[in-house]
Write an enzyme that holds these catalytic residues in place. Structure first.
Site, PDB file in Angstrom:
ATOM      1  N   TYR A   1      -8.572   8.881   5.188  1.00 41.50           N
ATOM      2  CA  TYR A   1      -9.026   9.983   4.334  1.00 41.50           C
ATOM      3  C   TYR A   1     -10.370   9.663   3.699  1.00 41.50           C
ATOM      4  O   TYR A   1     -11.215  10.533   3.566  1.00 41.50           O
ATOM      5  CB  TYR A   1      -7.978  10.290   3.248  1.00 41.50           C
TER       6      TYR A   1
ATOM      7  N   GLU B   1       0.870  -1.185   0.000  1.00 43.67           N
ATOM      8  CA  GLU B   1       0.000   0.000   0.000  1.00 43.67           C
ATOM      9  C   GLU B   1       0.904   1.231   0.000  1.00 43.67           C
ATOM     10  O   GLU B   1       1.712   1.407   0.923  1.00 43.67           O
ATOM     11  CB  GLU B   1      -0.954   0.056   1.213  1.00 43.67           C
TER      12      GLU B   1
ATOM     13  N   ASP C   1      -1.899  12.348  -2.377  1.00 45.07           N
ATOM     14  CA  ASP C   1      -2.054  13.804  -2.517  1.00 45.07           C
ATOM     15  C   ASP C   1      -2.272  14.119  -3.997  1.00 45.07           C
ATOM     16  O   ASP C   1      -1.541  13.616  -4.851  1.00 45.07           O
ATOM     17  CB  ASP C   1      -0.786  14.513  -2.013  1.00 45.07           C
TER      18      ASP C   1
ATOM     19  N   ASP D   1     -10.603  10.297  -3.907  1.00 39.36           N
ATOM     20  CA  ASP D   1     -11.800  11.154  -3.885  1.00 39.36           C
ATOM     21  C   ASP D   1     -11.772  12.138  -5.053  1.00 39.36           C
ATOM     22  O   ASP D   1     -12.781  12.702  -5.421  1.00 39.36           O
ATOM     23  CB  ASP D   1     -11.773  12.000  -2.595  1.00 39.36           C
TER      24      ASP D   1
END
Ligand SMILES: C[S@@+](CC[C@H](N)C(=O)[O-])C[C@H]1O[C@@H](n2cnc3c(N)ncnc32)[C@H](O)[C@@H]1O
Length: 231
Positions: free
Chosen positions: A212, A61, A135, A171
């Site tokens: 997140y 990950e 990010d 997202d």
């Protein structure tokens, strides 16, 4: 730092230092020494050998943060080995601690810059790479930092096994669309795709929420997901 007794640092009340010091001495935590990347490579394989978990499929990950996602995957899949990587060890600390408390041995936590990934993992050695909510680096000139850019894809291509896969969730719609373009331009095959993961029929494992992801879904922002392989 190795010589420090982490318990001594409580007095300073500097939580980060406390976490760094723990990370440094815990058996399931590792750090890349840029002068000696082989050392980390050996330490990781020694760790899995010692746990008698030597030749199991390997899942990474990347940008794992507090790594709750891969910790839960590790708990669900004792037949696989997991490596959660982030540049910030105080974030990884959270799950490293839980893994020890829960006696989950098939996961390790590595502090390193992902630019060095190819120095640590040999070609053709990784079964699956998860990139979770990296990010977005929205500015054009920051594209070099996006974890799905061309040079990162080249690293992933090298370390993945022939049938290996990248699984990516975010997202951020712009980053997602841009990343899809990168995969296609670099001849990756798209196997699974969803613009709303949690409403999809995709496997339950994919829907384990990262820290997140929890924040974004609480605000009504949906998770976008893609799985891609080299062949
Ligand atoms: C937005 S957070 C997401 C964390 C986690 N995946 C989640 O969903 O909760 C992005 C993470 O990427 C890490 N990161 C950014 N650039 C990195 C790099 N070059 N190497 C390693 N980690 C990096 C940051 O430290 C941060 O923890």
């Amino acid at each position: 730092v190795k010589a420090l007794d982490p318990r001594g640092l409580v007095i300073t009340r500097k939580r980060k230092k406390w976490k760094f010091a723990h990370f440094d001495v815990w058996p399931n935590c590792f750090e890349l020494n840029r002068q000696d990347p082989k050392n980390l490579k050996n330490n990781l394989s020694n760790y899995f050998e010692e746990q008698k978990l030597g030749d199991k499929p390997l899942v990474l990950e990347l940008a794992a943060g507090s790594a709750e996602f891969s910790l839960e995957l590790a708990r669900r899949h004792p037949d696989k080995n997991f490596v959660a990587i982030d540049i910030k060890s105080d974030r990884l600390y959270t799950s490293a601690k839980k893994a020890q408390e829960g006696d989950i041995k098939n996961i390790v936590f590595v502090r390193m810059n992902l630019i060095e990934l190819g120095e640590v993992f040999v070609d053709n050695s990784v079964d699956e790479i998860w990139i979770t909510f990296p990010d977005p680096h929205p500015k054009k000139r920051s594209a070099k930092h996006r974890l799905t850019n061309k040079s990162f894809l080249r690293q992933y291509r090298n370390i993945l096994k022939a049938k290996g896969e990248i699984k990516f969730k975010t997202d951020n719609t712009d980053l997602f669309n841009w990343s899809l373009e990168q995969f296609v331009a670099d001849n990756w095959q798209i196997h699974e795709l969803s613009f709303d993961l949690h409403e999809s029929d995709l496997p339950d494992d994919y829907k384990i929420k990262t820290a997140y992801e929890r924040k974004f879904t609480a605000k009504g922002i949906v998770t976008k997901f893609v799985a891609a392989s080299i062949n």
